[in-house]
Design an enzyme around this catalytic site. Structure first.
Site, PDB file in Angstrom:
ATOM      1  N   ASP A 151       8.098   7.095   3.905  1.00 24.08           N
ATOM      2  CA  ASP A 151       8.767   5.801   3.852  1.00 24.08           C
ATOM      3  C   ASP A 151       7.801   4.838   3.182  1.00 24.08           C
ATOM      4  O   ASP A 151       6.626   4.752   3.566  1.00 24.08           O
ATOM      5  CB  ASP A 151       9.194   5.299   5.230  1.00 24.08           C
ATOM      6  CG  ASP A 151      10.294   4.243   5.077  1.00 24.08           C
ATOM      7  OD1 ASP A 151      11.380   4.587   4.563  1.00 24.08           O
ATOM      8  OD2 ASP A 151      10.064   3.071   5.420  1.00 24.08           O
ATOM      9  N   ASP A 162      19.783   7.979   8.528  1.00 22.39           N
ATOM     10  CA  ASP A 162      19.972   6.528   8.699  1.00 22.39           C
ATOM     11  C   ASP A 162      18.619   5.892   8.944  1.00 22.39           C
ATOM     12  O   ASP A 162      17.945   6.225   9.922  1.00 22.39           O
ATOM     13  CB  ASP A 162      20.871   6.244   9.916  1.00 22.39           C
ATOM     14  CG  ASP A 162      22.336   6.429   9.573  1.00 22.39           C
ATOM     15  OD1 ASP A 162      22.665   6.411   8.368  1.00 22.39           O
ATOM     16  OD2 ASP A 162      23.119   6.617  10.520  1.00 22.39           O
ATOM     17  N   HIS A 221      -0.601   4.525  -3.440  1.00 26.39           N
ATOM     18  CA  HIS A 221      -0.335   4.519  -1.994  1.00 26.39           C
ATOM     19  C   HIS A 221       0.093   5.906  -1.526  1.00 26.39           C
ATOM     20  O   HIS A 221      -0.342   6.389  -0.486  1.00 26.39           O
ATOM     21  CB  HIS A 221       0.746   3.468  -1.697  1.00 26.39           C
ATOM     22  CG  HIS A 221       1.965   3.560  -2.585  1.00 26.39           C
ATOM     23  ND1 HIS A 221       1.894   3.656  -3.954  1.00 26.39           N
ATOM     24  CD2 HIS A 221       3.294   3.619  -2.286  1.00 26.39           C
ATOM     25  CE1 HIS A 221       3.111   3.749  -4.462  1.00 26.39           C
ATOM     26  NE2 HIS A 221       3.979   3.731  -3.473  1.00 26.39           N
ATOM     27  N   ARG A 222       0.928   6.567  -2.322  1.00 28.23           N
ATOM     28  CA  ARG A 222       1.433   7.896  -1.954  1.00 28.23           C
ATOM     29  C   ARG A 222       0.336   8.948  -2.064  1.00 28.23           C
ATOM     30  O   ARG A 222       0.210   9.824  -1.205  1.00 28.23           O
ATOM     31  CB  ARG A 222       2.625   8.245  -2.872  1.00 28.23           C
ATOM     32  CG  ARG A 222       3.359   9.531  -2.525  1.00 28.23           C
ATOM     33  CD  ARG A 222       4.740   9.572  -3.179  1.00 28.23           C
ATOM     34  NE  ARG A 222       5.577   8.508  -2.657  1.00 28.23           N
ATOM     35  CZ  ARG A 222       5.893   7.395  -3.334  1.00 28.23           C
ATOM     36  NH1 ARG A 222       5.499   7.234  -4.591  1.00 28.23           N
ATOM     37  NH2 ARG A 222       6.600   6.449  -2.769  1.00 28.23           N
ATOM     38  N   GLY A 266      11.308   3.088  -9.603  1.00 29.12           N
ATOM     39  CA  GLY A 266      11.375   1.917  -8.729  1.00 29.12           C
ATOM     40  C   GLY A 266      10.730   0.675  -9.334  1.00 29.12           C
ATOM     41  O   GLY A 266      11.030   0.262 -10.453  1.00 29.12           O
ATOM     42  N   TYR A 267       9.805   0.092  -8.565  1.00 28.83           N
ATOM     43  CA  TYR A 267       9.172  -1.170  -8.971  1.00 28.83           C
ATOM     44  C   TYR A 267       7.976  -0.965  -9.909  1.00 28.83           C
ATOM     45  O   TYR A 267       7.300  -1.938 -10.261  1.00 28.83           O
ATOM     46  CB  TYR A 267       8.716  -1.944  -7.727  1.00 28.83           C
ATOM     47  CG  TYR A 267       9.862  -2.387  -6.831  1.00 28.83           C
ATOM     48  CD1 TYR A 267      10.523  -3.584  -7.053  1.00 28.83           C
ATOM     49  CD2 TYR A 267      10.299  -1.589  -5.781  1.00 28.83           C
ATOM     50  CE1 TYR A 267      11.585  -3.990  -6.241  1.00 28.83           C
ATOM     51  CE2 TYR A 267      11.356  -1.975  -4.959  1.00 28.83           C
ATOM     52  CZ  TYR A 267      11.993  -3.173  -5.199  1.00 28.83           C
ATOM     53  OH  TYR A 267      13.047  -3.562  -4.403  1.00 28.83           O
ATOM     54  N   GLY A 281      12.156  10.235  -7.883  1.00 26.33           N
ATOM     55  CA  GLY A 281      10.820   9.797  -8.312  1.00 26.33           C
ATOM     56  C   GLY A 281       9.749  10.244  -7.334  1.00 26.33           C
ATOM     57  O   GLY A 281       8.691  10.760  -7.725  1.00 26.33           O
ATOM     58  N   ASN A 316      14.867  10.791  -3.015  1.00 23.51           N
ATOM     59  CA  ASN A 316      14.435   9.954  -4.138  1.00 23.51           C
ATOM     60  C   ASN A 316      13.738  10.843  -5.177  1.00 23.51           C
ATOM     61  O   ASN A 316      12.657  11.383  -4.922  1.00 23.51           O
ATOM     62  CB  ASN A 316      13.487   8.868  -3.595  1.00 23.51           C
ATOM     63  CG  ASN A 316      12.957   7.950  -4.688  1.00 23.51           C
ATOM     64  OD1 ASN A 316      12.567   8.411  -5.755  1.00 23.51           O
ATOM     65  ND2 ASN A 316      12.931   6.670  -4.426  1.00 23.51           N
TER      66      ASN A 316
HETATM   67  P1  ITT Z   1      14.121   8.556   0.645  1.00 21.43           P
HETATM   68  O1  ITT Z   1      14.255   7.703   1.885  1.00 21.43           O
HETATM   69  O2  ITT Z   1      15.223   9.529   0.499  1.00 21.43           O
HETATM   70  O3  ITT Z   1      12.766   9.154   0.500  1.00 21.43           O
HETATM   71  P2  ITT Z   1      14.273   5.966  -0.655  1.00 21.43           P
HETATM   72  O4  ITT Z   1      14.182   5.523  -2.064  1.00 21.43           O
HETATM   73  O5  ITT Z   1      15.416   5.418   0.173  1.00 21.43           O
HETATM   74  O6  ITT Z   1      14.286   7.571  -0.633  1.00 21.43           O
HETATM   75  P3  ITT Z   1      12.432   4.436   0.932  1.00 21.43           P
HETATM   76  O7  ITT Z   1      13.451   4.009   1.917  1.00 21.43           O
HETATM   77  O8  ITT Z   1      11.083   4.856   1.425  1.00 21.43           O
HETATM   78  O9  ITT Z   1      12.923   5.660   0.065  1.00 21.43           O
HETATM   79  O10 ITT Z   1      12.275   3.249  -0.107  1.00 21.43           O
HETATM   80  C1  ITT Z   1      11.178   3.219  -0.948  1.00 21.43           C
HETATM   81  C2  ITT Z   1      11.446   2.261  -2.091  1.00 21.43           C
HETATM   82  O11 ITT Z   1      10.244   1.543  -2.373  1.00 21.43           O
HETATM   83  C3  ITT Z   1      11.791   3.032  -3.342  1.00 21.43           C
HETATM   84  O12 ITT Z   1      13.195   3.221  -3.452  1.00 21.43           O
HETATM   85  C4  ITT Z   1      11.224   2.137  -4.425  1.00 21.43           C
HETATM   86  O13 ITT Z   1      12.120   1.109  -4.701  1.00 21.43           O
HETATM   87  C5  ITT Z   1       9.991   1.541  -3.747  1.00 21.43           C
HETATM   88  N1  ITT Z   1       8.801   2.359  -4.024  1.00 21.43           N
HETATM   89  C6  ITT Z   1       8.110   3.150  -3.149  1.00 21.43           C
HETATM   90  N2  ITT Z   1       7.110   3.784  -3.758  1.00 21.43           N
HETATM   91  C7  ITT Z   1       7.145   3.405  -5.039  1.00 21.43           C
HETATM   92  C8  ITT Z   1       6.392   3.740  -6.172  1.00 21.43           C
HETATM   93  O14 ITT Z   1       5.403   4.625  -6.117  1.00 21.43           O
HETATM   94  N3  ITT Z   1       6.707   3.168  -7.321  1.00 21.43           N
HETATM   95  C9  ITT Z   1       7.719   2.290  -7.423  1.00 21.43           C
HETATM   96  N4  ITT Z   1       8.512   1.935  -6.406  1.00 21.43           N
HETATM   97  C10 ITT Z   1       8.231   2.482  -5.214  1.00 21.43           C
END
Ligand code: ITT
Length: 194
Positions: free
Chosen positions: A68, A39, A181-182, A154-155, A11, A9
C-alpha cells in the site's frame, strides 16, 4: 517459495517483478489466481496492506504480500496519502489524479511543493497469520509544475527527485527501484525474511 503478489496495479507489479528476479522467490501476481481487488477500508498504509495481503492469502491459500503506497504533499497537509489511487475518484486514472494535484498546487512556490512517496509492504504466511511481516520505505521529493518523463506510473511524472535532478518518470526504471520507497521497503522485507 511460491508467493502471491497481491496487487492489481500493473506499474507496481512490473517494478516488483524486476526487483525480485533472481532473488529465489517464485512470485505470481494476483491476476493469475483471479483474485479480485480487496476493499481498502483501512485508515493507514499498513492497515490497507494487511487487508490486501490477507484477501489474497484467503483466496489462494498461499503466502501473499501486498504494497500500500501513496504520495504525501506537505502543502496539502499530507493528502492524498492513502487515497492517492482514488484522488480524482474511483477509476478516474492517473492522468486525472495528476491534473487534480497540479490544480490543488496552483500558485504554490517551488520551496513549498515538498512531498514524499511512502510504501508499506505486508507479507502474510497465511490468511490467519497473527504476526505479518511489515516493511516500510519513503522517498523525498517535490511536485513539479508540468508532467515530465514517460517511465514509471502514477504520480512519477510530477515527482522531482533532487538527488537525481529529474522526475521519477525520467529515471531509468532500475535506478528508480534502487532509491524508491518501494525498493527500500522491499529490501527491508527481504532482510526480515532471511
Ligand atoms: P493495488 O492496491 O492493487 O496494489 P493501487 O493502485 O490501488 O493498486 P494503492 O491503493 O496502494 O494501490 O495506491 C497507490 C497509489 O499511489 C498508486 O495508484 C499511485 O497513484 C501512487 N503511487 C504509489 N507508488 C507510486 C510510484 O512508485 N510512482 C508513482 N505513483 C505511485
Amino acid at each position: 517459495m511460491k508467493v502471491v503478489l497481491a496487487s492489481g496495479n500493473a506499474g507496481k507489479v512490473k517494478e516488483f517483478m524486476q526487483m525480485l528476479s533472481g532473488v529465489g522467490m517464485d512470485v505470481h501476481p494476483q491476476s493469475e489466481f483471479n483474485v479480485s481487488d480487496a476493499d481498502e477500508t483501512g485508515l493507514t498504509f499498513v492497515e490497507n496492506a494487511i487487508l490486501k495481503a490477507r484477501h489474497a492469502a484467503e483466496i489462494t491459500g498461499l503466502p501473499s504480500f501486498a504494497d500500500d503506497s501513496g504520495i504525501e504533499v506537505d502543502a496539502l497537509n499530507g493528502q492524498p496519502g492513502i487515497y492517492s489511487a482514488r484522488y480524482a475518484g474511483i477509476g478516474a486514472g492517473a492522468a486525472a489524479c495528476n491534473e487534480k494535484l497540479l490544480e490543488a498546487l496552483k500558485g504554490v512556490p517551488e520551496a513549498e511543493r515538498t512531498a514524499r512517496f511512502r510504501c508499506c509492504i505486508v507479507m502474510m504466511r497465511h490468511a490467519a497469520d497473527p504476526s505479518p511481516i511489515i516493511a516500510e520505505g519513503s522517498l523525498e521529493g517535490r511536485i513539479v509544475e508540468q508532467p515530465t518523463g514517460a517511465e514509471g506510473f502514477g504520480y512519477d511524472p510530477l515527482f522531482f527527485v533532487p538527488s537525481h535532478n529529474m522526475t521519477a518518470a525520467e529515471m531509468d526504471p532500475a535506478e528508480k527501484n534502487k532509491i524508491s520507497h518501494r525498493g527500500i521497503a522491499l529490501k527491508a522485507l527481504l532482510e526480515q525474511l532471511q
